[in-house]
Design an enzyme around this catalytic site. Structure first.
Site, short mmCIF file in Angstrom:
data_model
loop_
_atom_site.label_atom_id
_atom_site.label_comp_id
_atom_site.label_asym_id
_atom_site.label_seq_id
_atom_site.Cartn_x
_atom_site.Cartn_y
_atom_site.Cartn_z
N PHE A 15 -6.16 -30.28 -10.37
CA PHE A 15 -5.37 -31.42 -9.90
C PHE A 15 -6.25 -32.57 -9.43
O PHE A 15 -5.77 -33.56 -8.89
CB PHE A 15 -4.40 -30.97 -8.79
CG PHE A 15 -3.18 -30.31 -9.36
CD1 PHE A 15 -3.26 -29.04 -9.91
CD2 PHE A 15 -1.96 -30.96 -9.39
CE1 PHE A 15 -2.14 -28.44 -10.49
CE2 PHE A 15 -0.84 -30.37 -9.96
CZ PHE A 15 -0.93 -29.11 -10.52
N GLY A 16 -7.56 -32.44 -9.62
CA GLY A 16 -8.48 -33.50 -9.19
C GLY A 16 -8.64 -34.56 -10.26
O GLY A 16 -8.47 -34.29 -11.45
N LYS A 65 -5.81 -38.38 -20.22
CA LYS A 65 -5.03 -37.14 -20.16
C LYS A 65 -4.94 -36.50 -21.55
O LYS A 65 -4.98 -35.28 -21.68
CB LYS A 65 -3.64 -37.42 -19.59
CG LYS A 65 -3.64 -37.80 -18.11
CD LYS A 65 -4.21 -36.68 -17.24
CE LYS A 65 -4.10 -36.98 -15.76
NZ LYS A 65 -4.69 -35.91 -14.92
N ASP A 101 -18.08 -33.72 -6.62
CA ASP A 101 -17.63 -34.79 -7.52
C ASP A 101 -17.52 -34.19 -8.93
O ASP A 101 -18.48 -33.60 -9.43
CB ASP A 101 -18.64 -35.94 -7.49
CG ASP A 101 -18.10 -37.19 -8.20
OD1 ASP A 101 -17.47 -37.04 -9.26
OD2 ASP A 101 -18.33 -38.29 -7.67
N TYR A 142 -5.71 -44.44 -18.63
CA TYR A 142 -5.42 -43.22 -17.87
C TYR A 142 -4.71 -42.21 -18.78
O TYR A 142 -5.09 -41.02 -18.83
CB TYR A 142 -4.56 -43.59 -16.65
CG TYR A 142 -3.87 -42.45 -15.97
CD1 TYR A 142 -4.59 -41.44 -15.34
CD2 TYR A 142 -2.47 -42.37 -15.93
CE1 TYR A 142 -3.94 -40.39 -14.69
CE2 TYR A 142 -1.82 -41.33 -15.29
CZ TYR A 142 -2.55 -40.35 -14.67
OH TYR A 142 -1.91 -39.32 -14.03
P1 NAI Z 1 -3.95 -37.99 -6.01
O1 NAI Z 1 -4.59 -39.23 -6.46
O2 NAI Z 1 -3.17 -38.01 -4.73
O3 NAI Z 1 -5.03 -36.82 -5.92
C1 NAI Z 1 -6.13 -36.74 -6.78
C2 NAI Z 1 -7.31 -36.19 -6.02
O4 NAI Z 1 -8.42 -36.13 -6.92
C3 NAI Z 1 -7.72 -37.06 -4.82
O5 NAI Z 1 -7.71 -36.32 -3.62
C4 NAI Z 1 -9.10 -37.56 -5.18
O6 NAI Z 1 -10.00 -37.63 -4.08
C5 NAI Z 1 -9.58 -36.51 -6.20
N1 NAI Z 1 -10.59 -37.08 -7.08
C6 NAI Z 1 -10.58 -38.29 -7.70
N2 NAI Z 1 -11.72 -38.51 -8.36
C7 NAI Z 1 -12.49 -37.41 -8.15
C8 NAI Z 1 -13.80 -37.04 -8.55
N3 NAI Z 1 -14.56 -37.85 -9.32
N4 NAI Z 1 -14.28 -35.84 -8.16
C9 NAI Z 1 -13.51 -35.02 -7.39
N5 NAI Z 1 -12.28 -35.31 -6.97
C10 NAI Z 1 -11.77 -36.50 -7.34
O7 NAI Z 1 -2.99 -37.52 -7.20
P2 NAI Z 1 -1.78 -36.49 -7.19
O8 NAI Z 1 -0.51 -37.24 -7.17
O9 NAI Z 1 -2.03 -35.43 -6.20
O10 NAI Z 1 -1.91 -35.87 -8.67
C11 NAI Z 1 -2.72 -34.75 -8.92
C12 NAI Z 1 -2.91 -34.62 -10.42
O11 NAI Z 1 -1.64 -34.56 -11.06
C13 NAI Z 1 -3.67 -35.79 -11.05
O12 NAI Z 1 -4.49 -35.30 -12.09
C14 NAI Z 1 -2.57 -36.65 -11.66
O13 NAI Z 1 -3.03 -37.35 -12.79
C15 NAI Z 1 -1.54 -35.57 -12.04
N6 NAI Z 1 -0.20 -36.15 -12.06
C16 NAI Z 1 0.49 -36.36 -10.88
C17 NAI Z 1 1.77 -36.89 -10.91
C18 NAI Z 1 2.59 -37.06 -9.67
O14 NAI Z 1 3.76 -37.43 -9.81
N7 NAI Z 1 2.07 -36.81 -8.47
C19 NAI Z 1 2.39 -37.29 -12.19
C20 NAI Z 1 1.57 -37.03 -13.36
C21 NAI Z 1 0.33 -36.47 -13.27
C1 15L Z 2 1.41 -40.32 -12.97
O1 15L Z 2 0.72 -39.87 -13.88
C2 15L Z 2 0.84 -40.57 -11.62
O2 15L Z 2 -0.16 -39.62 -11.30
C3 15L Z 2 1.89 -40.60 -10.53
O3 15L Z 2 1.29 -41.16 -9.36
C4 15L Z 2 3.09 -41.44 -10.96
O4 15L Z 2 2.72 -42.78 -11.12
C5 15L Z 2 3.66 -40.90 -12.25
O5 15L Z 2 2.66 -40.77 -13.25
C6 15L Z 2 4.79 -41.77 -12.84
O6 15L Z 2 4.93 -41.78 -14.06
O7 15L Z 2 5.53 -42.38 -12.06
#
Ligand code: NAI
Ligand code: 15L
Length: 271
Positions: free
Chosen positions: A76-77, A145, A56, A141
């Site tokens: 990415f967590g 960031k 965590d 959120y």
């Molecule tokens: P996601 O929500 O699918 O993955 C995040 C992971 O972080 C999850 O597997 C979750 O279990 C883990 N996590 C959450 N809280 C935790 C904690 N306290 N300790 C350890 N692990 C924890 O998100 P996704 O889409 O994979 O995004 C990854 C990163 O990229 C995030 O930081 C997100 O903010 C950022 N991001 C993603 C975007 C996208 O379009 N997918 C857009 C902008 C930013």
């Molecule tokens: C983010 O920051 C989120 O992690 C992603 O799930 C999308 O919602 C993205 O922004 C967005 O702007 O659509």
């Protein structure tokens, strides 16, 4: 361990069970002898060249151990959308502070921080932004960031720990709204941007926008040009999904006026 020609000995990927973490797990094996995968759970069996460490982000002692022996981090967590304050606080504020403390103590050279367009989401869609534009978060959120971006700046100034902050737009298999067409980051380009972020000799503290070569953009990556990132994909590949932009909100809808789209009216969500 036998000698290898891979650039890094050990890379840590946090959030490895998440949407982007699962994509990256398949694609970054060539960059390090060992990829240490971490999340809260859900990672299955370690494959050759992998280590799995559940942790965590808010657990300081566990984070100090997690970073031992790590050369570089893909962070990415954490909480990835607008939710209640406490999970944001624990994962994205306390967790990022724990990451940087542990990384500095372990002698990590570089971190790539998955920031978000929601750090700048309250800028109007008529404004063109670059790395020096002021942050304008569109929720708690987004504020978290901005905290990560500023904390990483401090660790660069204080300790010389390098970070590339990537303000990711929308990185999913395909755009779902017209706004996503503007902010789209294809997985191929995400991996290329990470490769540039890890292998460029000096990055200091860099802010980059995570976007593909889309026809319309609100963002300018010229101040991150030292990364040499050249996107090869584009949301144009999905233009057929939006023949008349029918999904896009009405002209006077707030979500159309601001880069953060619907996030601008979601928060704050109080516990
Ligand atoms: P996601 O929500 O699918 O993955 C995040 C992971 O972080 C999850 O597997 C979750 O279990 C883990 N996590 C959450 N809280 C935790 C904690 N306290 N300790 C350890 N692990 C924890 O998100 P996704 O889409 O994979 O995004 C990854 C990163 O990229 C995030 O930081 C997100 O903010 C950022 N991001 C993603 C975007 C996208 O379009 N997918 C857009 C902008 C930013
Ligand atoms: C983010 O920051 C989120 O992690 C992603 O799930 C999308 O919602 C993205 O922004 C967005 O702007 O659509």
């Amino acid at each position: 361990m036998a000698q290898s020609n891979k650039p890094f000995r050990r890379i840590l990927l946090t959030g490895a069970a998440g949407g982007l973490g699962r994509v990256l797990r398949e694609r970054i094996g060539a960059w390090a002898d060992v990829v240490r995968l971490s999340d809260l759970g859900g990672l299955g069996e370690a494959r050759p060249g992998e280590e799995i460490v559940y942790c965590d982000l808010s657990d300081r002692q566990a984070m100090l151990k997690l970073l031992e022996g790590v050369d570089a981090v893909l962070h990415f967590g954490g909480v990835s959308t607008e939710v209640a304050w406490d999970p944001i606080l624990q994962a994205n504020i306390v967790g990022v502070k724990n990451l940087y403390e542990a990384a500095q103590k372990a002698g990590v050279k570089r971190i790539v921080f998955a920031s978000s367009n929601h750090a700048i989401g309250f800028h109007p869609t008529t404004t063109h932004l670059d790395a020096d534009s002021p942050t304008r978060p569109d929720g708690l959120y987004g504020v978290s960031k901005v905290f990560g971006e500023q904390l990483s700046r401090y660790y660069w100034d204080r300790f010389g720990l390098e970070t590339v902050c990537i303000r990711i737009g929308f990185s999913f298999p395909e755009p779902k709204t017209y706004r996503n067409m503007v902010t789209f980051l294809h997985y191929d380009d995400l991996v290329e941007l990470l490769r540039c972020s890890l292998f460029t000799p000096r990055v200091g503290h860099t802010i980059a926008y995570g976007m593909s070569d889309n026809s319309t953009s609100w963002w300018d990556n010229s101040k991150a040009s030292h990364l040499g990132y050249q996107p090869r994909r584009s949301s144009r590949e999905f233009a057929h999904l939006f023949p008349d932009n029918a999904d896009y909100p009405a002209e006077d809808d707030l979500a159309r006026l601001y880069q953060g789209g619907p996030f601008i009216t979601t928060g704050p969500i109080y516990d």
